[in-house]
Scaffold this motif. Structure first.
Motif, PDB file in Angstrom:
ATOM      1  N   ILE A  39       0.859  -1.189   0.000  1.00 34.97           N
ATOM      2  CA  ILE A  39       0.000   0.000   0.000  1.00 34.97           C
ATOM      3  C   ILE A  39       0.894   1.237   0.000  1.00 34.97           C
ATOM      4  N   TYR A  40       0.529   2.215  -0.821  1.00 35.23           N
ATOM      5  CA  TYR A  40       1.150   3.537  -0.783  1.00 35.23           C
ATOM      6  C   TYR A  40       0.091   4.511  -0.309  1.00 35.23           C
ATOM      7  N   LEU A  41       0.442   5.370   0.619  1.00 31.09           N
ATOM      8  CA  LEU A  41      -0.515   6.350   1.134  1.00 31.09           C
ATOM      9  C   LEU A  41       0.061   7.753   0.968  1.00 31.09           C
ATOM     10  N   ASP A  98       0.935  -1.347 -21.405  1.00 32.68           N
ATOM     11  CA  ASP A  98       0.255  -2.137 -22.439  1.00 32.68           C
ATOM     12  C   ASP A  98      -1.237  -2.274 -22.179  1.00 32.68           C
ATOM     13  N   PHE A  99      -1.626  -2.432 -20.908  1.00 30.76           N
ATOM     14  CA  PHE A  99      -3.011  -2.726 -20.558  1.00 30.76           C
ATOM     15  C   PHE A  99      -3.497  -1.810 -19.444  1.00 30.76           C
ATOM     16  N   ILE A 100      -4.828  -1.774 -19.274  1.00 31.45           N
ATOM     17  CA  ILE A 100      -5.398  -0.948 -18.216  1.00 31.45           C
ATOM     18  C   ILE A 100      -6.747  -1.536 -17.778  1.00 31.45           C
ATOM     19  N   ILE A 101      -7.034  -1.416 -16.509  1.00 32.36           N
ATOM     20  CA  ILE A 101      -8.356  -1.728 -15.967  1.00 32.36           C
ATOM     21  C   ILE A 101      -8.932  -0.381 -15.542  1.00 32.36           C
ATOM     22  N   LYS A 102     -10.128  -0.072 -16.029  1.00 30.46           N
ATOM     23  CA  LYS A 102     -10.684   1.260 -15.757  1.00 30.46           C
ATOM     24  C   LYS A 102     -12.204   1.224 -15.805  1.00 30.46           C
ATOM     25  N   GLY A 103     -12.796   2.381 -15.612  1.00 27.06           N
ATOM     26  CA  GLY A 103     -14.235   2.537 -15.749  1.00 27.06           C
ATOM     27  C   GLY A 103     -15.042   2.149 -14.538  1.00 27.06           C
ATOM     28  N   GLY A 104     -14.385   1.727 -13.488  1.00 26.33           N
ATOM     29  CA  GLY A 104     -15.129   1.292 -12.316  1.00 26.33           C
ATOM     30  C   GLY A 104     -14.710   2.040 -11.070  1.00 26.33           C
ATOM     31  N   TYR A 105     -15.008   1.440  -9.936  1.00 28.27           N
ATOM     32  CA  TYR A 105     -14.659   2.066  -8.662  1.00 28.27           C
ATOM     33  C   TYR A 105     -14.370   0.981  -7.629  1.00 28.27           C
ATOM     34  N   ILE A 128       5.197  -8.636 -17.226  1.00 26.07           N
ATOM     35  CA  ILE A 128       6.652  -8.747 -17.293  1.00 26.07           C
ATOM     36  C   ILE A 128       7.050 -10.054 -16.616  1.00 26.07           C
ATOM     37  N   ASP A 129       7.759 -10.902 -17.350  1.00 27.05           N
ATOM     38  CA  ASP A 129       8.177 -12.213 -16.837  1.00 27.05           C
ATOM     39  C   ASP A 129       6.998 -13.014 -16.295  1.00 27.05           C
ATOM     40  N   GLY A 130       5.846 -12.922 -16.970  1.00 24.08           N
ATOM     41  CA  GLY A 130       4.666 -13.689 -16.596  1.00 24.08           C
ATOM     42  C   GLY A 130       3.905 -13.139 -15.403  1.00 24.08           C
ATOM     43  N   LYS A 131       4.272 -11.959 -14.910  1.00 22.03           N
ATOM     44  CA  LYS A 131       3.597 -11.359 -13.759  1.00 22.03           C
ATOM     45  C   LYS A 131       2.962 -10.030 -14.158  1.00 22.03           C
ATOM     46  N   MET A 132       1.820  -9.729 -13.526  1.00 29.48           N
ATOM     47  CA  MET A 132       1.139  -8.455 -13.729  1.00 29.48           C
ATOM     48  C   MET A 132       1.797  -7.423 -12.823  1.00 29.48           C
ATOM     49  N   ARG A 133       2.346  -6.366 -13.440  1.00 28.18           N
ATOM     50  CA  ARG A 133       3.019  -5.303 -12.685  1.00 28.18           C
ATOM     51  C   ARG A 133       2.381  -3.968 -13.012  1.00 28.18           C
ATOM     52  N   GLY A 134       2.007  -3.224 -11.987  1.00 24.73           N
ATOM     53  CA  GLY A 134       1.404  -1.923 -12.188  1.00 24.73           C
ATOM     54  C   GLY A 134       1.021  -1.313 -10.862  1.00 24.73           C
ATOM     55  N   SER A 135       0.080  -0.377 -10.893  1.00 26.36           N
ATOM     56  CA  SER A 135      -0.374   0.289  -9.671  1.00 26.36           C
ATOM     57  C   SER A 135      -1.862   0.578  -9.741  1.00 26.36           C
ATOM     58  N   VAL A 136      -2.520   0.414  -8.609  1.00 25.95           N
ATOM     59  CA  VAL A 136      -3.892   0.880  -8.474  1.00 25.95           C
ATOM     60  C   VAL A 136      -3.773   2.379  -8.219  1.00 25.95           C
ATOM     61  N   MET A 137      -4.327   3.168  -9.139  1.00 19.38           N
ATOM     62  CA  MET A 137      -4.198   4.627  -9.068  1.00 19.38           C
ATOM     63  C   MET A 137      -5.543   5.236  -8.697  1.00 19.38           C
ATOM     64  N   ARG A 138      -5.588   5.985  -7.615  1.00 22.64           N
ATOM     65  CA  ARG A 138      -6.796   6.711  -7.191  1.00 22.64           C
ATOM     66  C   ARG A 138      -6.953   7.910  -8.113  1.00 22.64           C
ATOM     67  N   PHE A 146      -2.965   9.460  -7.962  1.00 19.64           N
ATOM     68  CA  PHE A 146      -1.820   9.010  -7.177  1.00 19.64           C
ATOM     69  C   PHE A 146      -1.969   7.523  -6.872  1.00 19.64           C
ATOM     70  N   PRO A 147      -0.834   6.833  -6.717  1.00 19.36           N
ATOM     71  CA  PRO A 147      -0.879   5.378  -6.493  1.00 19.36           C
ATOM     72  C   PRO A 147      -1.376   5.032  -5.095  1.00 19.36           C
ATOM     73  N   LEU A 148      -2.233   4.021  -5.038  1.00 17.93           N
ATOM     74  CA  LEU A 148      -2.698   3.483  -3.759  1.00 17.93           C
ATOM     75  C   LEU A 148      -1.977   2.185  -3.421  1.00 17.93           C
ATOM     76  N   VAL A 149      -1.881   1.295  -4.415  1.00 24.63           N
ATOM     77  CA  VAL A 149      -1.296  -0.023  -4.186  1.00 24.63           C
ATOM     78  C   VAL A 149      -0.423  -0.391  -5.378  1.00 24.63           C
ATOM     79  N   LYS A 150       0.823  -0.740  -5.103  1.00 17.94           N
ATOM     80  CA  LYS A 150       1.718  -1.241  -6.140  1.00 17.94           C
ATOM     81  C   LYS A 150       1.468  -2.733  -6.271  1.00 17.94           C
ATOM     82  N   ILE A 151       1.169  -3.193  -7.489  1.00 17.42           N
ATOM     83  CA  ILE A 151       0.807  -4.607  -7.636  1.00 17.42           C
ATOM     84  C   ILE A 151       1.896  -5.411  -8.335  1.00 17.42           C
ATOM     85  N   LEU A 152       2.025  -6.633  -7.911  1.00 17.50           N
ATOM     86  CA  LEU A 152       2.844  -7.662  -8.535  1.00 17.50           C
ATOM     87  C   LEU A 152       2.068  -8.960  -8.336  1.00 17.50           C
ATOM     88  N   LEU A 153       1.355  -9.380  -9.382  1.00 15.38           N
ATOM     89  CA  LEU A 153       0.438 -10.515  -9.267  1.00 15.38           C
ATOM     90  C   LEU A 153       0.853 -11.651 -10.174  1.00 15.38           C
TER      91      LEU A 153
END
Length: 160
Positions: A39-41, A98-105, A128-138, A146-153
């Motif tokens: 979590i980033y706050l 490359d990708f984005i999840i959006k339109g929701g809440y 990247i290397d078979g893992k989802m890397r990005g950030s949940v951005m508020r 701003f980033p809420l959660v840095k993801i590595l899934l």
């Protein structure tokens, strides 16, 4: 010369619009992605939340039709859609992901003391290397997100 420049501008605009229009979900992305994420706050919240957990479980399911379900900590992802975020030209310039999840809440509390129960967000990511890397951005209207959660899934083996 002016005609060639105009043609180049039209070509670039077409590339960006076609890249955004093609939102077919590839089979390699379909399934449930999960992991424990940081979590980033905002700095102003850190002293008040000294006892807050600094990591949360994240679980995201991408369906073939482009719909997305998931949880980020105790929040639930609502009305989200998968989309492609750039084409070959954007990738070449290293613009966006490359990708984005959006339109929701996000519905619910992300951390102890979180008083905002409904949060608009976006989740830009790369694989990247078979893992989802990005950030949940508020996101906010008229403000930079701003980033809420840095993801590595990782993709769950039994989710296909």
């Amino acid at each position: 010369m002016k005609r060639n420049f105009s043609f180049l501008i039209v070509l670039l605009l077409a590339q960006f619009s076609f890249a955004a229009a093609k939102n077919n979900v590839s089979d390699s992305l379909v399934g449930t992605w999960q992991g424990r994420c940081k979590i980033y706050l905002p700095i102003s919240k850190i002293p008040k939340l000294a006892n807050a957990k600094d990591t949360v479980n994240v679980k995201i399911t991408i369906h073939k039709d482009g719909s997305v379900q998931g949880k980020v900590g105790d929040t639930e992802m609502m009305n989200c859609r998968f989309g492609k975020n750039r084409g070959w030209f954007g990738r070449w310039l290293n613009i966006k992901t490359d990708f984005i999840i959006k339109g929701g809440y996000l519905k619910g509390s992300l951390y102890k003391g979180d008083s905002v129960q409904v949060k608009t967000f976006t989740l830009p990511f790369n694989i990247i290397d078979g893992k989802m890397r990005g950030s949940v951005m508020r996101t906010f209207k008229w403000k930079y997100p701003f980033p809420l959660v840095k993801i590595l899934l990782s993709l769950s083996e039994n989710s296909k």
